[in-house]
Design an enzyme around this catalytic site. Structure first.
Site, mmCIF file in Angstrom:
data_model
loop_
_atom_site.group_PDB
_atom_site.id
_atom_site.type_symbol
_atom_site.label_atom_id
_atom_site.label_comp_id
_atom_site.label_asym_id
_atom_site.label_seq_id
_atom_site.Cartn_x
_atom_site.Cartn_y
_atom_site.Cartn_z
ATOM 1 N N ALA A 60 1.024 -1.181 -0.072
ATOM 2 C CA ALA A 60 0.026 -0.018 -0.072
ATOM 3 C C ALA A 60 0.634 1.209 -0.052
ATOM 4 O O ALA A 60 1.008 1.718 1.110
ATOM 5 C CB ALA A 60 -0.920 0.148 1.260
ATOM 6 N N GLY A 63 -0.859 3.987 1.177
ATOM 7 C CA GLY A 63 -1.612 4.052 2.555
ATOM 8 C C GLY A 63 -0.214 4.001 3.454
ATOM 9 O O GLY A 63 0.260 5.166 3.950
ATOM 10 N N CYS A 64 0.031 2.841 4.111
ATOM 11 C CA CYS A 64 1.273 2.666 5.162
ATOM 12 C C CYS A 64 2.680 3.302 4.572
ATOM 13 O O CYS A 64 3.070 4.038 5.541
ATOM 14 C CB CYS A 64 1.329 1.132 5.484
ATOM 15 S SG CYS A 64 -0.063 0.660 6.199
ATOM 16 N N VAL A 65 2.916 3.015 3.346
ATOM 17 C CA VAL A 65 4.350 3.365 3.075
ATOM 18 C C VAL A 65 4.173 4.865 2.826
ATOM 19 O O VAL A 65 5.359 5.690 3.449
ATOM 20 C CB VAL A 65 4.657 2.889 1.670
ATOM 21 C CG1 VAL A 65 5.809 3.393 0.956
ATOM 22 C CG2 VAL A 65 4.801 1.228 1.670
ATOM 23 N N THR A 68 3.879 6.453 6.618
ATOM 24 C CA THR A 68 5.174 6.065 7.256
ATOM 25 C C THR A 68 6.370 7.136 6.807
ATOM 26 O O THR A 68 7.200 7.612 7.657
ATOM 27 C CB THR A 68 5.573 4.725 7.503
ATOM 28 O OG1 THR A 68 4.531 4.010 7.999
ATOM 29 C CG2 THR A 68 6.777 4.472 8.421
#
Length: 160
Positions: A60, A63-65, A68
């Site tokens: 993702a 999303g998460c990448v 973060t």
């Protein structure tokens, strides 16, 4: 360092193939979604490494990448994202996330460009993960390196 959402949530446990690839590396199951830096155990583990640069890859990209990576910037790190070790549901979503990260100051890299950089660093030159990645993913280059190493050894023996 490897992180994942909680096993009992939709993010679920890590894929078996990834678990096999990381071996004994511990997995930090974070309670925070998307931005891993919102999970104190993850943030503390990263801080404890004492590094200035982060390389992030994952599922993702949008999303998460993305979250973060932006969280890493806010923490003061120089952040790189391995774009070919990340993915989204569509190429459009992946590309848009990469563009957004670049605009924020995150540097896109590929796994191979990182492997080449690590090769120049004596600390990582013969690291087991790097040595395994090359023959698995770039067999022609691995064969060339073995041929070169064999030629060097032969030269040493004949010089004696």
């Amino acid at each position: 360092m490897v992180t994942n959402g909680q096993s009992g949530k939709p993010s679920g446990p890590l894929y078996p193939g990834l678990l096999e690839a990381i071996g004994d590396e511990p997995v930090i199951e974070r309670t925070a979604d998307f931005n891993s830096f919102l999970d104190e155990s993850f943030a503390e583990a990263v801080r404890a490494e004492g590094r200035q640069n982060l390389v992030i890859g994952g599922i993702a990209t949008d999303g998460c990448v993305l979250r973060t990576a932006l969280g890493g910037l806010r923490e003061g790190y120089r952040v790189h994202v391995a774009v070919d070790a990340s993915a989204s549901r569509s190429l459009e979503a992946h590309s848009a996330a990469v563009q957004r990260m670049v605009q924020a100051g995150i540097v896109p890299v590929t796994w191979f460009s990182l492997a080449a950089e690590f090769q120049l660093d004596r600390e990582f030159h013969d690291a087991p993960h790097r040595m395994r990645l090359m023959p698995e993913n770039v067999p022609a280059m691995a064969m060339s390196a073995r041929s070169f190493g064999n030629a060097v050894e032969l030269g040493k023996r004949t010089a004696v």
